[in-house]
Design a protein around this motif. Structure first.
Motif, mmCIF file in Angstrom:
data_model
loop_
_atom_site.group_PDB
_atom_site.id
_atom_site.type_symbol
_atom_site.label_atom_id
_atom_site.label_comp_id
_atom_site.label_asym_id
_atom_site.label_seq_id
_atom_site.Cartn_x
_atom_site.Cartn_y
_atom_site.Cartn_z
ATOM 1 N N CYS A 154 -1.371 57.106 -11.941
ATOM 2 C CA CYS A 154 -2.119 57.705 -10.843
ATOM 3 C C CYS A 154 -3.473 58.173 -11.382
ATOM 4 C CB CYS A 154 -1.345 58.868 -10.241
ATOM 5 S SG CYS A 154 -2.031 59.468 -8.691
ATOM 6 N N VAL A 155 -4.543 57.574 -10.882
ATOM 7 C CA VAL A 155 -5.884 57.839 -11.401
ATOM 8 C C VAL A 155 -6.704 58.567 -10.330
ATOM 9 C CG1 VAL A 155 -7.975 56.815 -12.344
ATOM 10 C CG2 VAL A 155 -5.760 55.764 -12.827
ATOM 11 N N PRO A 156 -7.128 59.802 -10.600
ATOM 12 C CA PRO A 156 -7.846 60.584 -9.592
ATOM 13 C C PRO A 156 -9.332 60.220 -9.509
ATOM 14 C CG PRO A 156 -7.583 61.892 -11.582
ATOM 15 C CD PRO A 156 -6.883 60.583 -11.837
ATOM 16 N N ASP A 157 -9.611 58.978 -9.090
ATOM 17 C CA ASP A 157 -11.012 58.560 -8.991
ATOM 18 C C ASP A 157 -11.416 58.320 -7.533
ATOM 19 O OD1 ASP A 157 -9.530 56.304 -8.540
ATOM 20 O OD2 ASP A 157 -10.629 55.010 -9.910
ATOM 21 N N GLY A 158 -10.926 59.190 -6.670
ATOM 22 C CA GLY A 158 -11.240 59.097 -5.256
ATOM 23 C C GLY A 158 -10.049 58.612 -4.459
ATOM 24 N N ILE A 159 -9.889 59.163 -3.264
ATOM 25 C CA ILE A 159 -8.767 58.806 -2.396
ATOM 26 C C ILE A 159 -9.283 57.962 -1.239
ATOM 27 C CG2 ILE A 159 -7.018 59.717 -0.809
ATOM 28 C CD1 ILE A 159 -6.799 62.141 -2.647
ATOM 29 N N ARG A 160 -8.703 56.800 -1.082
ATOM 30 C CA ARG A 160 -9.068 55.912 0.021
ATOM 31 C C ARG A 160 -8.342 56.351 1.292
ATOM 32 N NH1 ARG A 160 -8.231 49.298 0.080
ATOM 33 N NH2 ARG A 160 -8.829 48.953 2.261
ATOM 34 N N PHE A 161 -9.056 56.293 2.432
ATOM 35 C CA PHE A 161 -8.435 56.621 3.703
ATOM 36 C C PHE A 161 -9.033 55.763 4.803
ATOM 37 C CE2 PHE A 161 -12.147 59.390 3.649
ATOM 38 C CZ PHE A 161 -12.611 59.329 4.956
ATOM 39 N N CYS A 162 -8.380 55.752 5.946
ATOM 40 C CA CYS A 162 -8.923 55.044 7.100
ATOM 41 C C CYS A 162 -8.409 55.702 8.371
ATOM 42 C CB CYS A 162 -8.564 53.554 7.081
ATOM 43 S SG CYS A 162 -6.848 53.225 7.508
ATOM 44 N N GLU A 163 -9.043 55.386 9.483
ATOM 45 C CA GLU A 163 -8.615 55.829 10.811
ATOM 46 C C GLU A 163 -8.761 54.659 11.777
ATOM 47 O OE1 GLU A 163 -10.033 60.548 10.694
ATOM 48 O OE2 GLU A 163 -10.940 59.129 12.102
ATOM 49 N N ALA A 164 -7.830 54.564 12.698
ATOM 50 C CA ALA A 164 -7.951 53.605 13.801
ATOM 51 C C ALA A 164 -7.621 54.345 15.079
ATOM 52 C CB ALA A 164 -7.007 52.424 13.607
ATOM 53 N N GLU A 165 -8.393 54.089 16.123
ATOM 54 C CA GLU A 165 -8.138 54.758 17.393
ATOM 55 C C GLU A 165 -8.421 53.804 18.538
ATOM 56 O OE1 GLU A 165 -12.445 57.128 17.684
ATOM 57 O OE2 GLU A 165 -10.554 58.224 17.744
ATOM 58 N N GLN A 166 -7.672 54.010 19.622
ATOM 59 C CA GLN A 166 -7.824 53.120 20.768
ATOM 60 C C GLN A 166 -7.428 53.839 22.047
ATOM 61 O OE1 GLN A 166 -5.518 49.507 20.596
ATOM 62 N NE2 GLN A 166 -6.797 48.486 22.112
ATOM 63 N N CYS A 167 -8.241 53.670 23.075
ATOM 64 C CA CYS A 167 -7.878 54.086 24.417
ATOM 65 C C CYS A 167 -7.368 52.863 25.175
ATOM 66 C CB CYS A 167 -9.084 54.671 25.164
ATOM 67 S SG CYS A 167 -9.625 56.277 24.569
ATOM 68 N N ARG A 168 -6.455 53.091 26.109
ATOM 69 C CA ARG A 168 -5.950 51.971 26.896
ATOM 70 C C ARG A 168 -7.112 51.300 27.640
ATOM 71 N NH1 ARG A 168 -1.301 50.023 27.685
ATOM 72 N NH2 ARG A 168 -0.270 51.769 26.642
ATOM 73 N N ASN A 169 -7.137 49.989 27.570
ATOM 74 C CA ASN A 169 -8.205 49.169 28.150
ATOM 75 C C ASN A 169 -9.540 49.361 27.438
ATOM 76 O OD1 ASN A 169 -6.393 48.233 30.178
ATOM 77 N ND2 ASN A 169 -6.804 50.077 31.396
ATOM 78 N N GLY A 170 -9.506 49.968 26.238
ATOM 79 C CA GLY A 170 -10.727 50.148 25.458
ATOM 80 C C GLY A 170 -10.640 49.422 24.132
ATOM 81 N N PRO A 171 -11.749 49.344 23.410
ATOM 82 C CA PRO A 171 -11.753 48.636 22.123
ATOM 83 C C PRO A 171 -11.026 49.433 21.046
ATOM 84 C CG PRO A 171 -13.863 49.713 22.472
ATOM 85 C CD PRO A 171 -13.068 49.908 23.739
ATOM 86 N N LEU A 172 -10.505 48.727 20.079
ATOM 87 C CA LEU A 172 -9.909 49.347 18.900
ATOM 88 C C LEU A 172 -11.029 49.632 17.913
ATOM 89 C CD1 LEU A 172 -7.377 50.137 17.228
ATOM 90 C CD2 LEU A 172 -7.320 47.783 16.417
ATOM 91 N N ILE A 173 -11.192 50.901 17.532
ATOM 92 C CA ILE A 173 -12.261 51.322 16.631
ATOM 93 C C ILE A 173 -11.655 51.667 15.275
ATOM 94 C CG2 ILE A 173 -14.190 52.908 16.288
ATOM 95 C CD1 ILE A 173 -14.483 51.105 18.731
ATOM 96 N N VAL A 174 -12.285 51.185 14.208
ATOM 97 C CA VAL A 174 -11.761 51.391 12.858
ATOM 98 C C VAL A 174 -12.802 52.115 12.009
ATOM 99 C CG1 VAL A 174 -10.872 50.284 10.776
ATOM 100 C CG2 VAL A 174 -10.317 49.335 13.011
ATOM 101 N N PHE A 175 -12.355 53.157 11.321
ATOM 102 C CA PHE A 175 -13.158 53.879 10.351
ATOM 103 C C PHE A 175 -12.471 53.748 8.989
ATOM 104 C CE2 PHE A 175 -13.479 55.965 14.425
ATOM 105 C CZ PHE A 175 -14.823 56.226 14.596
ATOM 106 N N ALA A 176 -13.244 53.889 7.933
ATOM 107 C CA ALA A 176 -12.675 53.908 6.585
ATOM 108 C C ALA A 176 -13.505 54.852 5.738
ATOM 109 C CB ALA A 176 -12.648 52.511 5.968
ATOM 110 N N GLY A 177 -12.976 55.173 4.540
ATOM 111 C CA GLY A 177 -13.741 56.087 3.707
ATOM 112 C C GLY A 177 -13.085 56.368 2.377
#
Length: 284
Positions: free
Chosen positions: A113-136
């Motif tokens: 386990c190397v503490p050189d930053g933690i990768r994360f992401c988010e995805a969110e969607q409303c019904r009848n709306g686009p799927l939006i993706v974030f990362a970081g």
């Protein structure tokens, strides 16, 4: 409402070689009716224990090809399975396990386990709306021991900070970016490229570095470098929480300390933040 901190390790094997992904997942839903809040009617409520089990089953059935794809899978499942779900948001972060190497040879089943930053992401969607993706990436600690200063700042009767033309620049970085609407991206490749851009912009060329006149300019340089190199990124947020170091006064000890021994200033600490995006994204 939803389930937070769903932690698990996904292990799979290819021949004799093991592969691991340890993640933490938070999934939240908004239903088409607020009746569980207003009338205490739970007939549409998907229990949070069910949400947890769905996440684990999807990990078992689909695996985790990338954090972003797994978040997309979770969003798609809730949108296509439950007609009462109006909105879903999923956050996934990864424990930074790396394969061990012995004399340059990758180990088949051992990791560190190397503490050189933690990768994360988010995805969110409303019904009848686009799927939006974030990362970081977060908790990425960076330092440059020279080629940094802070001069020419505004001064008044409350200013005690001296100007410095040569100081240590150190901080913990949080970076989050948006891809806009979800497309068929190679999320792993893009994430690695963005991480490289962050390090390049922070440090400068390896043989000479690059002068930073402020933490703010470093934040902006990181954002500009990512936007210029990675076309898929539409908006990028960077927060740099600063760690300051003071030179220890050793005159009473009969020694001259020419910035060789320093102590960190734990609190209070500074913080610089900026969100930058492409003009066409904001116009849209």
């Amino acid at each position: 409402y939803g389930k937070n901190t769903i932690k698990f390790l996904r292990l799979h094997r290819e021949g004799k070689k093991d592969f691991v992904k340890e993640v933490e997942v938070c999934t939240h839903l908004r239903l088409t009716s607020p009746q569980e809040y207003l009338q205490g009617d739970n007939s549409l409520v998907i229990p949070t224990d069910t949400i947890k089990n769905i996440v684990l089953v999807l990990a078992k059935k689909n695996g985790i090809s990338s954090l972003e794809q797994f978040a997309i899978d979770i969003c798609n499942h809730f949108m296509t399975t439950f007609c009462q779900v109006a909105y879903v948001k999923t956050y996934v972060q990864e424990v930074p396990w790396q394969r061990l190497h012995e004399d340059g040879v990758p180990h088949i089943h051992s990791f560190i386990c190397v503490p050189d930053g933690i990768r994360f992401c988010e995805a969110e969607q409303c019904r009848n709306g686009p799927l939006i993706v974030f990362a970081g990436i977060k908790d990425l600690k960076l330092m440059k021991t020279t080629q940094s200063g802070f001069e020419g700042f505004y001064k008044n009767e409350h200013t005690t900070l001296p100007e410095r033309h040569d100081r240590i620049l150190c901080g913990e970085l949080f970076c989050k970016w948006s891809y806009g609407e979800c497309k068929d991206f190679d999320f792993d490749c893009i994430w690695k490229k963005i991480r490289e851009c962050i390090l390049e912009a922070f440090a400068g060329p390896p043989d000479c570095g690059e002068y930073s006149p402020s933490y703010q300019k470093t934040v902006n340089s990181i954002q500009m470098h990512v936007l210029s190199r990675v076309s898929q990124v539409q908006v990028i947020e960077v927060v740099l929480n600063n760690t300051f170091y003071n030179v220890v006064d050793m005159k009473n000890l009969g020694l001259t300390n020419d910035k060789e021994v320093l102590v960190p200033v734990e609190a209070p600490y500074g913080s610089c933040a900026c969100t930058l995006g492409r003009k066409k994204f904001f116009e849209a």
